[in-house]
Structure formats: C-alpha cells, structure tokens
Design an enzyme around this catalytic site. Structure first.
Site, PDB file in Angstrom:
ATOM      1  N   GLU A 107       0.872  -1.177   0.000  1.00 42.43           N
ATOM      2  CA  GLU A 107       0.000   0.000   0.000  1.00 42.43           C
ATOM      3  C   GLU A 107       0.905   1.221   0.000  1.00 42.43           C
ATOM      4  OE1 GLU A 107      -4.037   1.838   1.832  1.00 42.43           O
ATOM      5  OE2 GLU A 107      -3.306  -0.074   2.574  1.00 42.43           O
TER       6      GLU A 107
ATOM      7  N   LEU B  47      -6.953   7.849  -2.711  1.00 43.32           N
ATOM      8  CA  LEU B  47      -6.879   8.754  -3.857  1.00 43.32           C
ATOM      9  C   LEU B  47      -7.732  10.000  -3.661  1.00 43.32           C
ATOM     10  CD1 LEU B  47      -6.838   6.545  -7.078  1.00 43.32           C
ATOM     11  CD2 LEU B  47      -4.965   7.271  -5.609  1.00 43.32           C
TER      12      LEU B  47
ATOM     13  N   ALA C 141      -6.390   1.083  -7.340  1.00 50.22           N
ATOM     14  CA  ALA C 141      -6.815   2.402  -6.869  1.00 50.22           C
ATOM     15  C   ALA C 141      -7.750   2.243  -5.677  1.00 50.22           C
ATOM     16  CB  ALA C 141      -7.526   3.156  -7.985  1.00 50.22           C
ATOM     17  N   GLU C 142      -7.439   2.928  -4.592  1.00 49.46           N
ATOM     18  CA  GLU C 142      -8.352   2.965  -3.444  1.00 49.46           C
ATOM     19  C   GLU C 142      -9.057   4.318  -3.445  1.00 49.46           C
ATOM     20  OE1 GLU C 142      -8.202   4.114   1.083  1.00 49.46           O
ATOM     21  OE2 GLU C 142      -6.661   2.621   0.600  1.00 49.46           O
ATOM     22  N   ASP C 143     -10.355   4.296  -3.699  1.00 51.41           N
ATOM     23  CA  ASP C 143     -11.105   5.548  -3.803  1.00 51.41           C
ATOM     24  C   ASP C 143     -12.536   5.316  -3.354  1.00 51.41           C
ATOM     25  OD1 ASP C 143     -11.820   8.233  -4.639  1.00 51.41           O
ATOM     26  OD2 ASP C 143     -12.793   7.291  -6.362  1.00 51.41           O
TER      27      ASP C 143
END
Length: 210
Positions: free
Chosen positions: A34, A107, A158-160
């Site tokens: 991460e 993000l 993508a972490e959003d």
C-alpha cells in the site's frame, strides 16, 4: 508516512523483508504494497515537512498544503522534483524488493482539494470542477504509464471512495490506467455495523445502497 524509502525497523531489517518477499513468491503468492503518495506526515523531525527549511519544498504552502482534517502535508504534484521523488519511489520498491504491485492509498485525499470530504451524487460535474487537482490526476496517469511500460507484470490498484470515473480505463482512452479498484466504504460500513449496531437494527436499505 515519514520515510518513503525504508521499511520500519519495528518489523525487521531490509534483508528480512527481502526474505519475506522471496518466501511468498516461493509459495506462489504475490506481494502488494500500500503506497501512500496522497499525503505525508507533518512531523518536521523525521518527515519531509520543512525538509530544506522551507514550507513548500515538497508541499503546497498555505491551507492547500495541509489535509483538511488530518493535518498531514499535501504534495504539489506539478513540481518536477516532487514527480522525480514519487516516481523514483515506485520504481525503487520494485527494483530493490521485487514486489508485485501497489495499492494507491486514499486517492480522494489527493485528487480533490477538499480531500474527498464532500457529498457526491454521481454528477459528472463533481469530477471536473474547480475542486479537482488536475496535477494529481496527471501524476497518477504518469505513474501508471511508467509502471506498466517498465514492469509489464506489475499490478496497480486504486483505493477511492468517490467512484471517480475512468479509474481502470486505459490512459490511451482518457482513464487513469489502474488495473483494479477498491472502495473501502463497504468494509467500513460493515465494521461500524458489527461494532455498534445490534443485528436486529440493521438498515437493509443502507446495506443494499452501500
């Protein structure tokens, strides 16, 4: 994050981490990191804040240089030295430790000047208004382009939580170029439910919609 190029000594040495990655690969497992390029620690003793004595060496000055709620420092992605630092950081962990991919943390903190703390209805205008940090978007496009060209087998996630459109679309088609997307709203909801709400009081409407 205070040091972008080191593993924490709390968990062992760099060689320990290399052995961990090798062991995982030997078992047929992939190792993902991460990566936190959305902000940095405000600690001036061990972090990048005031690194050269100035307030804006890596970060925006003024209010924009501080996370709206967390107080962390916000990178200025349009700065060439910042781009060199962050892109080199991505390459370094792959070259040095042979990791298999990255999950880009939070993000929403970096692609909006309000750090994602706003109400989203899904209206496309919310993803292209004055609160969108276009330099951050360009950095993410550049990061995905470079990673996938230099390391064809690398995986980016993508972490959003804002459902930003085009996260996993190819950069050639106007997307950001991620391979996968994760939204932590659902697991956070379940965590809250399990900790604070008795089973018989669960809202099925909230469960279905989120």
């Amino acid at each position: 994050v205070t040091n972008f190029y080191a593993t924490s000594s709390r968990y062992g040495t760099p060689d320990d981490f290399k052995r961990l990655v090798d062991e995982a690969h030997g078992l047929g497992l992939l190792v993902f990191m991460e990566i936190v390029h959305s902000y940095a620690a405000a600690d001036e003793m061990v972090g990048l804040s005031l690194f050269d004595g100035s307030n804006d060496c890596f970060f925006h000055s003024g209010k924009r240089g501080q996370h709206k709620f967390w107080g962390t420092r916000m990178f200025k992605y349009g700065d060439l030295d910042v781009l060199h630092f962050l892109l080199s950081n991505l390459s370094w962990w792959i070259e040095e430790y042979q990791i298999d991919g990255y999950q880009f943390h939070s993000l929403s903190s970096m692609i909006y000047t309000h750090n994602g703390f706003a109400s989203f209805t899904g209206d496309l205008e919310e993803y292209s208004n004055q609160y969108v940090d276009r330099e951050a978007l360009l950095y993410l496009i550049m990061a995905n382009e470079i990673l996938h060209v230099l390391y064809p087998n690398i995986v980016t996630i993508a972490e959003d939580a804002t459902y930003y459109p085009g996260l996993c679309e190819p950069t050639s088609q106007g997307g950001l170029g991620f391979d996968y997307y994760v939204n932590l709203s659902a697991p956070e909801m379940w965590s809250t439910f399990l900790e604070t709400v008795p089973d018989h009081e669960w809202s099925m409407t909230k469960v279905v919609l989120e």
